[in-house]
Design a protein around this motif. Structure first.
Motif, PDB file in Angstrom:
ATOM      1  N   ILE A   2       9.077   0.063   1.767  1.00  0.00           N
ATOM      2  CA  ILE A   2      10.090   1.106   1.561  1.00  0.00           C
ATOM      3  C   ILE A   2       9.490   2.285   0.803  1.00  0.00           C
ATOM      4  O   ILE A   2       9.719   3.455   1.144  1.00  0.00           O
ATOM      5  N   ALA A   3       8.699   1.974  -0.234  1.00  0.00           N
ATOM      6  CA  ALA A   3       8.072   3.035  -1.028  1.00  0.00           C
ATOM      7  C   ALA A   3       7.100   3.860  -0.180  1.00  0.00           C
ATOM      8  O   ALA A   3       7.033   5.085  -0.330  1.00  0.00           O
ATOM      9  N   TRP A   4       6.375   3.191   0.709  1.00  0.00           N
ATOM     10  CA  TRP A   4       5.428   3.908   1.574  1.00  0.00           C
ATOM     11  C   TRP A   4       6.166   4.835   2.534  1.00  0.00           C
ATOM     12  O   TRP A   4       5.758   5.994   2.729  1.00  0.00           O
ATOM     13  N   ARG A   5       7.254   4.358   3.112  1.00  0.00           N
ATOM     14  CA  ARG A   5       8.053   5.208   4.013  1.00  0.00           C
ATOM     15  C   ARG A   5       8.644   6.395   3.249  1.00  0.00           C
ATOM     16  O   ARG A   5       8.675   7.526   3.771  1.00  0.00           O
ATOM     17  N   GLU A  65      -2.838   3.234   7.033  1.00  0.00           N
ATOM     18  CA  GLU A  65      -1.979   4.110   6.231  1.00  0.00           C
ATOM     19  C   GLU A  65      -2.486   5.552   6.269  1.00  0.00           C
ATOM     20  O   GLU A  65      -1.695   6.497   6.319  1.00  0.00           O
ATOM     21  N   LYS A  66      -3.804   5.728   6.258  1.00  0.00           N
ATOM     22  CA  LYS A  66      -4.364   7.075   6.348  1.00  0.00           C
ATOM     23  C   LYS A  66      -4.005   7.728   7.679  1.00  0.00           C
ATOM     24  O   LYS A  66      -3.700   8.922   7.733  1.00  0.00           O
ATOM     25  N   LYS A  67      -4.036   6.942   8.751  1.00  0.00           N
ATOM     26  CA  LYS A  67      -3.683   7.483  10.069  1.00  0.00           C
ATOM     27  C   LYS A  67      -2.207   7.892  10.095  1.00  0.00           C
ATOM     28  O   LYS A  67      -1.858   8.958  10.637  1.00  0.00           O
ATOM     29  N   GLN A  68      -1.337   7.088   9.508  1.00  0.00           N
ATOM     30  CA  GLN A  68       0.082   7.438   9.431  1.00  0.00           C
ATOM     31  C   GLN A  68       0.286   8.721   8.630  1.00  0.00           C
ATOM     32  O   GLN A  68       1.097   9.578   9.000  1.00  0.00           O
ATOM     33  N   LEU A  69      -0.465   8.848   7.542  1.00  0.00           N
ATOM     34  CA  LEU A  69      -0.368  10.035   6.702  1.00  0.00           C
ATOM     35  C   LEU A  69      -0.795  11.282   7.463  1.00  0.00           C
ATOM     36  O   LEU A  69      -0.133  12.329   7.397  1.00  0.00           O
ATOM     37  N   LEU A  96       2.198   2.212  -5.745  1.00  0.00           N
ATOM     38  CA  LEU A  96       0.977   1.622  -6.314  1.00  0.00           C
ATOM     39  C   LEU A  96       1.258   0.267  -6.959  1.00  0.00           C
ATOM     40  O   LEU A  96       0.513  -0.696  -6.752  1.00  0.00           O
ATOM     41  N   ILE A  97       2.348   0.190  -7.724  1.00  0.00           N
ATOM     42  CA  ILE A  97       2.659  -1.040  -8.452  1.00  0.00           C
ATOM     43  C   ILE A  97       3.085  -2.153  -7.500  1.00  0.00           C
ATOM     44  O   ILE A  97       2.609  -3.294  -7.592  1.00  0.00           O
ATOM     45  N   SER A  98       3.987  -1.822  -6.558  1.00  0.00           N
ATOM     46  CA  SER A  98       4.492  -2.847  -5.633  1.00  0.00           C
ATOM     47  C   SER A  98       3.403  -3.340  -4.679  1.00  0.00           C
ATOM     48  O   SER A  98       3.424  -4.488  -4.245  1.00  0.00           O
ATOM     49  N   GLY A  99       2.449  -2.479  -4.357  1.00  0.00           N
ATOM     50  CA  GLY A  99       1.356  -2.878  -3.467  1.00  0.00           C
ATOM     51  C   GLY A  99       0.154  -3.431  -4.199  1.00  0.00           C
ATOM     52  O   GLY A  99      -0.845  -3.802  -3.583  1.00  0.00           O
TER      53      GLY A  99
END
Length: 235
Positions: A10-13, A109-113, A49-52
């Motif tokens: 959720i945090a990443w989204r 994740e970099k590709k999504q970014l 950062l914390i959750s991952g």
């Protein structure tokens, strides 16, 4: 059993959404909104950062960044208006935080970014093109109707220099010349890409170049082409 909520997902989204929104927020026009945005971005980044359980690794190459950060904080206390200076320094701290946060991402994740940034740039560029074709007359009529005395805006509106959501055409141009090499580099990257992806990236380049030329910012255009001259060497 109910499905466990993945806080990190959720945090990443939310982080991707926040990064997508950034070019649509003009810091000059909405300074308070930008402040709220920066606070929200920092909180989301910390939760991610914390959750991952991600760790930020520092090395000797980060020493200039640390010295720069220390210098702007210390200089703020010697400013004539320390509180205002500290507020301005907070923006640099956010940029440095995001820089280190991006270094913790994996390849997916970099590709999504990258695609999030490109998607935002497409909308900004299409808005600039629409503005050039249809929007300037409405803005000039609005300024005349409410007797807004802003010669700088009237000048670039009269010359039909696109600025989209940015404060000025030069700021839009500065944004575009950062995105164009990103799109070009991803297009030329030696990896398996579908034909549809290649078509989308090529079309994106065309749209970005058109909107860049519509800003009529000569300095930015020359800077981009000088950069593209050394791009093959770097790649």
């Amino acid at each position: 059993m109910p499905k466990k909520i993945n806080i990190n997902h959720i945090a990443w989204r939310a982080l991707l959404f926040a990064i997508f929104l950034r070019p649509f927020i003009s810091s000059r026009a909405y300074p308070v909104l930008e402040l709220y945005y920066n606070i929200a971005l920092t909180l989301i980044g910390c939760i991610f950062l914390i959750s991952g359980e991600k760790k930020i690794n520092f090395d000797k190459g980060d020493l200039p960044i640390a010295l720069f950060l220390i210098s702007i904080v210390v200089s703020s206390f010697f400013s004539i208006q320390p509180l205002i200076s500290l507020g301005a320094s907070f923006k640099f701290i956010i940029f440095i935080f995001v820089f280190f946060l991006i270094r913790t991402l994996n390849d997916y994740e970099k590709k999504q970014l990258i695609f999030t940034i490109i998607a935002a740039s497409i909308i900004i560029s299409l808005l600039a093109i629409y503005q050039y074709l249809f929007g300037f007359r409405h803005v000039l009529d609005y300024l005349a109707k409410y007797k807004v005395d802003y010669p700088y805006a009237q000048e670039f509106l009269a010359r039909k220099r696109a600025f989209a959501t940015f404060f000025s055409p030069d700021m839009l141009a500065g944004y575009l010349i950062l995105i164009i090499p990103l799109v070009l580099g991803h297009l030329l990257k030696p990896e398996n890409k579908s034909r549809a992806t290649c078509y989308v990236l090529r079309a994106t380049l065309v749209i970005l170049f058109i909107s860049l030329f519509l800003t009529k910012s000569l300095g930015a255009i020359l800077s981009l082409f000088l950069g593209l001259l050394i791009f093959p060497i770097l790649s």
